[in-house]
Design an enzyme around this catalytic site. Structure first.
Site, mmCIF file in Angstrom:
data_model
loop_
_atom_site.group_PDB
_atom_site.id
_atom_site.type_symbol
_atom_site.label_atom_id
_atom_site.label_comp_id
_atom_site.label_asym_id
_atom_site.label_seq_id
_atom_site.Cartn_x
_atom_site.Cartn_y
_atom_site.Cartn_z
ATOM 1 N N GLU A 41 3.063 54.468 58.631
ATOM 2 C CA GLU A 41 3.686 54.563 59.631
ATOM 3 C C GLU A 41 4.050 54.073 60.726
ATOM 4 O O GLU A 41 2.392 53.410 61.293
ATOM 5 C CB GLU A 41 3.298 56.166 60.571
ATOM 6 C CG GLU A 41 3.411 57.150 59.278
ATOM 7 C CD GLU A 41 2.913 58.403 59.847
ATOM 8 O OE1 GLU A 41 2.832 59.627 59.264
ATOM 9 O OE2 GLU A 41 1.876 58.465 60.513
ATOM 10 N N GLU A 72 2.306 62.174 55.614
ATOM 11 C CA GLU A 72 1.445 61.986 55.482
ATOM 12 C C GLU A 72 1.199 62.024 53.662
ATOM 13 O O GLU A 72 0.450 61.674 53.383
ATOM 14 C CB GLU A 72 0.551 62.090 56.253
ATOM 15 C CG GLU A 72 0.474 61.447 57.861
ATOM 16 C CD GLU A 72 1.680 62.101 58.692
ATOM 17 O OE1 GLU A 72 2.041 63.174 58.291
ATOM 18 O OE2 GLU A 72 1.290 61.746 59.969
ATOM 19 N N PHE A 95 -3.838 58.053 62.735
ATOM 20 C CA PHE A 95 -4.347 58.830 63.310
ATOM 21 C C PHE A 95 -5.818 59.904 62.072
ATOM 22 O O PHE A 95 -4.801 60.377 61.726
ATOM 23 C CB PHE A 95 -4.559 59.996 64.726
ATOM 24 C CG PHE A 95 -3.800 59.192 65.509
ATOM 25 C CD1 PHE A 95 -4.557 59.077 67.247
ATOM 26 C CD2 PHE A 95 -2.692 58.659 65.632
ATOM 27 C CE1 PHE A 95 -4.102 58.603 68.153
ATOM 28 C CE2 PHE A 95 -2.024 58.197 66.737
ATOM 29 C CZ PHE A 95 -2.463 58.329 67.985
ATOM 30 N N ALA A 96 -7.073 59.541 62.128
ATOM 31 C CA ALA A 96 -7.616 60.940 61.739
ATOM 32 C C ALA A 96 -7.541 62.088 61.900
ATOM 33 O O ALA A 96 -7.062 63.010 60.553
ATOM 34 C CB ALA A 96 -8.956 60.568 62.491
ATOM 35 N N ASP A 97 -6.949 62.369 62.885
ATOM 36 C CA ASP A 97 -6.579 63.791 63.008
ATOM 37 C C ASP A 97 -5.876 63.970 62.290
ATOM 38 O O ASP A 97 -5.974 65.117 62.445
ATOM 39 C CB ASP A 97 -6.375 63.805 64.830
ATOM 40 C CG ASP A 97 -7.306 62.914 66.361
ATOM 41 O OD1 ASP A 97 -7.561 64.012 66.662
ATOM 42 O OD2 ASP A 97 -7.398 61.910 65.880
ATOM 43 N N PHE A 98 -4.197 63.138 62.549
ATOM 44 C CA PHE A 98 -3.388 63.727 60.788
ATOM 45 C C PHE A 98 -4.188 64.295 59.860
ATOM 46 O O PHE A 98 -3.205 64.395 59.131
ATOM 47 C CB PHE A 98 -2.595 62.987 61.399
ATOM 48 C CG PHE A 98 -1.676 62.322 62.388
ATOM 49 C CD1 PHE A 98 -2.318 62.884 63.690
ATOM 50 C CD2 PHE A 98 -0.850 61.184 63.131
ATOM 51 C CE1 PHE A 98 -1.819 62.688 65.078
ATOM 52 C CE2 PHE A 98 -0.699 61.281 63.960
ATOM 53 C CZ PHE A 98 -1.356 62.146 64.995
ATOM 54 N N HIS A 141 -5.703 63.733 69.245
ATOM 55 C CA HIS A 141 -5.205 62.318 68.900
ATOM 56 C C HIS A 141 -6.510 61.265 69.565
ATOM 57 O O HIS A 141 -6.413 60.654 69.618
ATOM 58 C CB HIS A 141 -3.915 61.731 70.403
ATOM 59 C CG HIS A 141 -2.839 62.258 69.183
ATOM 60 N ND1 HIS A 141 -2.505 63.445 70.044
ATOM 61 C CD2 HIS A 141 -1.688 61.838 68.770
ATOM 62 C CE1 HIS A 141 -0.942 63.817 69.503
ATOM 63 N NE2 HIS A 141 -1.241 62.361 68.526
#
Lengths: 344, 339
Positions: A41, A72, A95-98, A141
């Site tokens: 992205e 993703e 983001f690793a959060d996603f 985030h």
């Protein structure tokens, strides 16, 4: 573990930010092989929101630096499919959060392809992702989640803390025949809008070089206490070690650099020397990297251990307001306090 | 096509027999010669045979958890696939994958045991083909129970926006475990979902292998010619439970009987007879297929069990060092006191 024969950062004659160093490695590998491409992205026209792909579009065009829909599962899985065909995609998960929305493609497909195929199919891809807080972006985030990725077998997990390491680890990640999760801390990238601390901008040789996985780096030698950490907190640990030195305490700071494989040997050697261990981790406290390091030290050097402590994020989602996040984040002062505590 | 369908049907019947061995009278899923769950696809042969008839070895196929008929139609090594299902050392994955996770790189065939999650890698294989300027295509098979999954919908969109050579094939067997299709979606014609992504969609409303063949010819050809993805939905039927041992208490007897009556293989045999194929020729094909299946199963059962130590291999292509050995040291030197 012996340090590999790699070029000297101090002799490089130039300094780069961590993002520039990463991009330099990616560009080199893309020039070496048509099989290497970047997908994610905002990686093309924007250049990566954390500058992780800055300038690649101009050199390689949209065919090899591909912006994709916010999707993703779709594009991480597509990266896997291309890797299974022998290509070497670098896929950015912003983001690793996603990762939750694409978790199946990551841990059920990407990580398990080699094993479930009995070694007949590999997935030589890099999943690059931003981690960490310190900029008040709240709970969705700002997570580090090192432990989550390292816990699930089948992925190598890389966490650079300097530009020099970032470049060498990126070369190694792209050339690796297995899936590598490359987790960079936003605060270290050298972004105009998120100033980095002193430290991650280092000398970076122009030629390509690999930093082998599984070789921790002793960023500061010392005899009194071992501080083991990674990512942003290497710099906080070094800051703490400098403060401690003023009080006559000589701390050793070990930068793990990779979580899978993990260089247990360097940690054990240090603990056998100092007898005291402090593990520092921006990830959550329970069931994670800090517990793993302490378990390995206990298994391998129990008789040498006199005291152990860990400095981590608490088991709390990352808060938003500045004073709350500062409380949440392990600070240099927290590390100083922990070292003093294990010396009592 | 006929031979592949007959092979797949007999293969499933034979696997069923083998699977139930040791699991009677009280059903124990872990007992008997075939470990774990077993999802059979009897009744779904027409979709796999009709689509794969247009594929080359270099084309990629990803299958869901019910993969045998697709694997057979794609040309996956039957002996090594059977050995894998029996969990043997010479299986496709050395006994590490099992029946839901069959990988044959020579045939570019892979599975995922999680519904719809084979779709994104199929898109990636198509992406690789496009980047390498080959005219290879990729086909992702999924069940109608998977059409609400993000992985499928994201893949359809990504394939569309990148104009990738992918064919998505929904095998509609009416049942998502215990959920009938009508309770899963309000869109009876699943291929209509393609319209939402500006992708071509087509539903083949019967088990007619010839109709599937014709629709797939267009879809695969379109992909191969660089004209982007297609979504096909094929009405198939489920002759057995969701998994072996499924008592199907949720399903009416009439529904099971209706599925048993609709036989795509008999339908195709009739078509072939109408076109002048002799009954003896069909019987010969059937015997050849049965011999091949019996041989594969006998071969697989004779294969060795894997060495337990092999469980630790293949996590990575280059083995990582394991947990550290406890370092040698003189225990007397440590007394727990001051250093």
């Amino acid at each position: 573990m012996a340090q590999a024969d790699v070029p000297d950062p101090d002799a490089a004659g130039r300094e780069l930010t961590m993002s520039r160093a990463m991009v330099e490695a990616i560009a080199h590998e893309m020039n070496e092989s048509r099989d290497v491409f970047v997908m994610g992205e905002d990686v093309a026209d924007y250049g990566g929101i954390f500058d992780s792909t800055q300038g690649l579009l101009e050199e390689f065009g949209h065919d090899r630096v591909m912006d994709v829909p916010i999707s993703e599962t779709g594009f991480i899985g597509a990266g896997l499919g291309a890797a299974m065909q022998g290509m070497r995609p670098i896929v950015e998960l912003m983001f690793a959060d996603f990762f939750g929305v694409a978790m199946d493609q990551i841990y059920n497909n990407m990580a398990k392809t080699a094993y479930m195929s009995g070694g007949s199919v590999s997935a030589p891809m890099v999943l690059m992702t931003a981690v960490g807080g310190t900029y008040n972006d709240a709970a969705q985030h700002s997570q580090t989640l090192y432990g989550t990725f390292a816990h699930l077998p089948g992925m190598k997990v890389v966490v650079p803390s300097t530009a020099y390491d970032a470049k060498g680890l990126m070369h190694a990640a792209i050339r690796d025949d297995d899936p590598v999760v490359y987790m960079f801390h936003k605060r270290l990238m050298g972004l105009a809008w998120m100033p980095a601390p002193e430290g991650p901008k280092t000398g970076v040789p122009e030629e390509p070089y690999e930093i082998p996985f599984g070789e921790a780096d002793v960023k500061r030698e010392g005899d009194d206490t071992t501080i083991v950490t990674l990512g942003l907190h290497v710099h906080r640990a070094l800051e703490a070690a400098a403060d401690l030195a003023d009080d006559g305490i000589d701390a050793e700071v070990i930068d793990l650099r990779t979580l899978v494989p993990l260089d247990t040997e360097t940690v054990l050697e240090s603990v056998q020397k100092t007898g005291r261990l402090v593990v520092v981790d921006e990830d959550y406290r329970s069931y994670g990297v800090s517990g793993e390091l302490i378990a390995r030290a206990t298994e391998g050097a129990l008789e040498d251990l006199e005291a152990v402590e860990r400095v981590t994020a608490p088991d709390t989602p990352v808060p938003y307001a500045r004073p709350l996040e500062e409380e949440f984040q392990p600070s240099a002062a927290d590390i100083v306090a922990a070292v003093e505590s294990v010396r009592e | 096509m006929y031979e592949e369908m007959v092979t797949a049907r007999y293969y499933e019947e034979r696997l069923q027999e083998e699977y139930l061995e040791g699991k009677q009278p009280a059903f124990d899923i872990s007992a008997g010669p075939i470990p774990g769950e077993l999802h059979l696809a009897a009744g779904q042969e027409a979709s796999a045979a009709g689509v794969c008839a247009h594929l080359r070895d270099t084309d990629t196929v990803t299958a869901p958890h019910r993969p045998h008929h697709v694997a057979i139609s794609k040309g996956v090594d039957l002996k090594r696939m059977t050995a894998e299902i029996f969990g043997r050392e010479t299986g496709l994955s050395k006994g590490k994958g099992g029946h839901m996770h069959l990988y044959d790189p020579d045939m570019n065939f892979a599975c995922s045991g999680i519904i719809a999650q084979g779709c994104p890698p199929a898109v990636g294989a198509a992406l690789a083909a496009k980047k390498r300027n080959t005219d290879d295509v990729a086909v992702a098979f999924l069940g109608e129970g998977a059409i609400s999954q993000g992985g499928f919908l994201e893949s359809l969109n990504l394939a569309a926006v990148q104009d990738l050579p992918v064919v998505f094939v929904i095998e509609d067997n009416d049942w998502a475990i215990s959920m009938p299709k009508a309770r899963v979606t309000d869109v009876e014609d699943g291929s209509r979902r393609a319209g939402g992504f500006d992708v071509r969609g087509e539903r083949i409303d019967s088990d007619d292998a010839v109709a599937v063949y014709e629709a797939a010819e267009t879809a695969v050809g379109r992909a191969r010619d660089g004209n982007g993805p297609t979504l096909l939905e094929v009405q198939v039927h489920r002759r057995m439970g969701h998994f072996m041992g499924d008592p199907e208490a949720y399903r009416s007897d009439a529904d099971v009987e209706a599925a048993q009556e609709r036989d795509s293989i008999e339908r195709l045999a009739d078509r072939l007879r109408e076109h002048g194929v002799e009954g003896d020729d069909l019987e010969e094909i059937r015997e050849r297929a049965h011999d091949r299946v019996d041989e594969a199963i006998e071969w697989a059962k004779e294969q060795p069990q894997p060495d337990p130590e092999d469980a630790y291999e293949d996590v990575f292509t280059d083995a990582l060092e394991g947990w550290p050995e406890r370092p040698e040291r003189e225990l007397a030197a440590t007394d727990g006191g001051e250093r």
